[in-house]
Write a protein that holds these residues in place. Sequence first.
Motif, PDB file in Angstrom:
ATOM      1  N   LYS A  49       0.803  -1.549  -0.141  1.00  0.00           N
ATOM      2  CA  LYS A  49      -0.090   0.109  -0.029  1.00  0.00           C
ATOM      3  C   LYS A  49       1.074   1.176   0.117  1.00  0.00           C
ATOM      4  O   LYS A  49       1.898   0.877   0.327  1.00  0.00           O
ATOM      5  CB  LYS A  49      -0.682   0.084   0.852  1.00  0.00           C
ATOM      6  N   GLN A  53      -1.551   7.102  -1.992  1.00  0.00           N
ATOM      7  CA  GLN A  53      -3.106   6.492  -2.219  1.00  0.00           C
ATOM      8  C   GLN A  53      -3.583   6.561  -1.202  1.00  0.00           C
ATOM      9  O   GLN A  53      -5.109   6.504  -1.316  1.00  0.00           O
ATOM     10  CB  GLN A  53      -2.951   5.352  -3.222  1.00  0.00           C
ATOM     11  N   GLN A  54      -3.776   6.080   0.125  1.00  0.00           N
ATOM     12  CA  GLN A  54      -3.964   5.622   1.064  1.00  0.00           C
ATOM     13  C   GLN A  54      -5.216   6.841   1.159  1.00  0.00           C
ATOM     14  O   GLN A  54      -6.450   6.862   1.388  1.00  0.00           O
ATOM     15  CB  GLN A  54      -3.721   4.546   2.155  1.00  0.00           C
ATOM     16  N   LEU A  56      -4.853   9.421  -0.253  1.00  0.00           N
ATOM     17  CA  LEU A  56      -5.898  10.184  -1.932  1.00  0.00           C
ATOM     18  C   LEU A  56      -7.721   9.759  -1.348  1.00  0.00           C
ATOM     19  O   LEU A  56      -8.349   9.923  -1.677  1.00  0.00           O
ATOM     20  CB  LEU A  56      -5.463  10.181  -3.135  1.00  0.00           C
ATOM     21  N   ALA A  57      -7.648   8.423  -1.700  1.00  0.00           N
ATOM     22  CA  ALA A  57      -8.560   7.328  -1.766  1.00  0.00           C
ATOM     23  C   ALA A  57      -9.927   7.626  -0.304  1.00  0.00           C
ATOM     24  O   ALA A  57     -10.899   7.371  -0.336  1.00  0.00           O
ATOM     25  CB  ALA A  57      -8.392   5.907  -1.379  1.00  0.00           C
ATOM     26  N   ALA A 382     -11.473   2.932  -3.907  1.00  0.00           N
ATOM     27  CA  ALA A 382     -10.153   2.774  -5.350  1.00  0.00           C
ATOM     28  C   ALA A 382     -10.601   3.249  -6.139  1.00  0.00           C
ATOM     29  O   ALA A 382     -10.752   3.908  -6.993  1.00  0.00           O
ATOM     30  CB  ALA A 382     -10.032   1.164  -5.091  1.00  0.00           C
ATOM     31  N   LEU A 385     -10.828   6.734  -6.344  1.00  0.00           N
ATOM     32  CA  LEU A 385      -9.294   7.804  -6.971  1.00  0.00           C
ATOM     33  C   LEU A 385      -8.900   7.274  -7.612  1.00  0.00           C
ATOM     34  O   LEU A 385      -8.171   7.629  -9.121  1.00  0.00           O
ATOM     35  CB  LEU A 385      -8.606   6.767  -6.174  1.00  0.00           C
ATOM     36  N   SER A 386      -9.641   6.047  -8.460  1.00  0.00           N
ATOM     37  CA  SER A 386      -9.473   5.426 -10.155  1.00  0.00           C
ATOM     38  C   SER A 386     -10.312   6.646 -11.570  1.00  0.00           C
ATOM     39  O   SER A 386      -9.827   6.985 -12.134  1.00  0.00           O
ATOM     40  CB  SER A 386      -9.857   3.885 -10.720  1.00  0.00           C
ATOM     41  N   VAL A 389      -7.679   9.789 -11.118  1.00  0.00           N
ATOM     42  CA  VAL A 389      -6.216   9.632 -12.090  1.00  0.00           C
ATOM     43  C   VAL A 389      -7.332   9.911 -13.606  1.00  0.00           C
ATOM     44  O   VAL A 389      -6.147  10.169 -13.835  1.00  0.00           O
ATOM     45  CB  VAL A 389      -5.990   8.363 -11.916  1.00  0.00           C
TER      46      VAL A 389
END
Length: 448
Positions: A49, A53-54, A56-57, A382, A385-386, A389
């Motif tokens: 992990k 990223q964590q 932001l999610a 997830a 966030l996907s 991005v």
Amino acid sequence: TTVAGLSGLAWTAFPGIRQMAFFAVVAVLGSVFATRWLLPPFVPAQPAKVALQQRLAEGCVALFARLRRQRAALWVLPFATLALAAVGLPHIRTVDDPAALNTLDPRLVAEEQRVRARFGGEGEGPTVVVTGETDEQALQTLETLLPSLDAAVARGVLGGYRSVAPLLRSASAQSASLASLRTAPDLEARVRRIYGEEGFVTDHFAPFFEALAARTPQASPPADPPPLTYAELAASPLAPLLRPFRIVVGSKTGWLVPLRGVEAPAALEAMLPAHSEVRLVDPHAIVEETYRRFRRRTVEMTLVGLFVVFAIVYGRYRRLGPSLAAFVPAVLAAVATVSLHALAGVPLNLLHLVGLLLVLSMGVDYGIFIVEGRKETEALGAALLSVLVATVSTLVSFGLLALSHNPALRALGTTTAVGVTLSACFAPATLLLLRADGRLSPPERRDP
């Protein structure tokens, strides 16, 4: 859904759009294949992990939870879109001129105009097409047209025209001209005097007058020489001046009369003789009508693609709420994008429609991502966030196209960049408004 949305373009009549659709469909299928079978060996079974990223999610999930608590305020988005559509859609303007898809160098345009003015080229302006079963019939019809064109020039309806008449006339007109020359009084003396004053060597006209006065033992009055034909003239050094005027229309022969300075096409057409073999043709208008048909066909295929996409989404969820939550954001984004272009005074062309189809295809993807992760907190983070991005990467790539000086690339870039951004904004809001978000469960615990 992306393949289904783009496949509809494969049935459009415009070759370039079909090629774009084919390329995109193959590329998307190739991406699916690569992601499913080529990527997994390079990804660890338990990926580490990433702290950023964590965070932001988790931030995306927190924002989603805040929107859920203010669900009633989200109705502003669809109502604002409808209001925007009500104001903007009546002002939609379309442009079907292919020249609008290109940027021409002003210096080259000015140089072309100078060359055309010097050498008499009219470009792709209106043209009168005269046809006949044979060259002789077409030339005879052409000669009945010339007085009407002269009258149009005299009245200012027409600036001028060019035709093959100075080089080639019908056999009957040549015979009449020959008879007129033979009966003209003092023809040789007048020709020698007039041409001599202009600096010509008049002795070179002697063979002409000898042929004009020639007699044969069997003929009295003098026998007519055979008329000049297209085949004879086409075999002479004058062929390059002649060939641009002649075309073949099916089994018929056609002669072109390029026009210039056509101020009132309808008035000019009314002055032309009512003959089935005489037609006023405007290449520019024909190209515009062709592009107009392409545009309409593209719209039809886009609607068919949307229907198929919704059928696929509904087949996946089997319930109307989640299906609409995945599908509606892209439609709202497309409507808002078109309305914004209309209010900005931007006329829509064929590439704007292609951009809208990309918006609809990718917008549905964003909706599907969020609907798929709606029941589990980690999955929702997830998914959000996907989408974030994907939106940023799409915005950067198509945003660069929007900065292009080429109108076609700029139309594709602005439409897609604006539409995709709006789709990403509408996707979570639509899920909440349709109350298709379900109950989020805490992240699933996994044994170390």
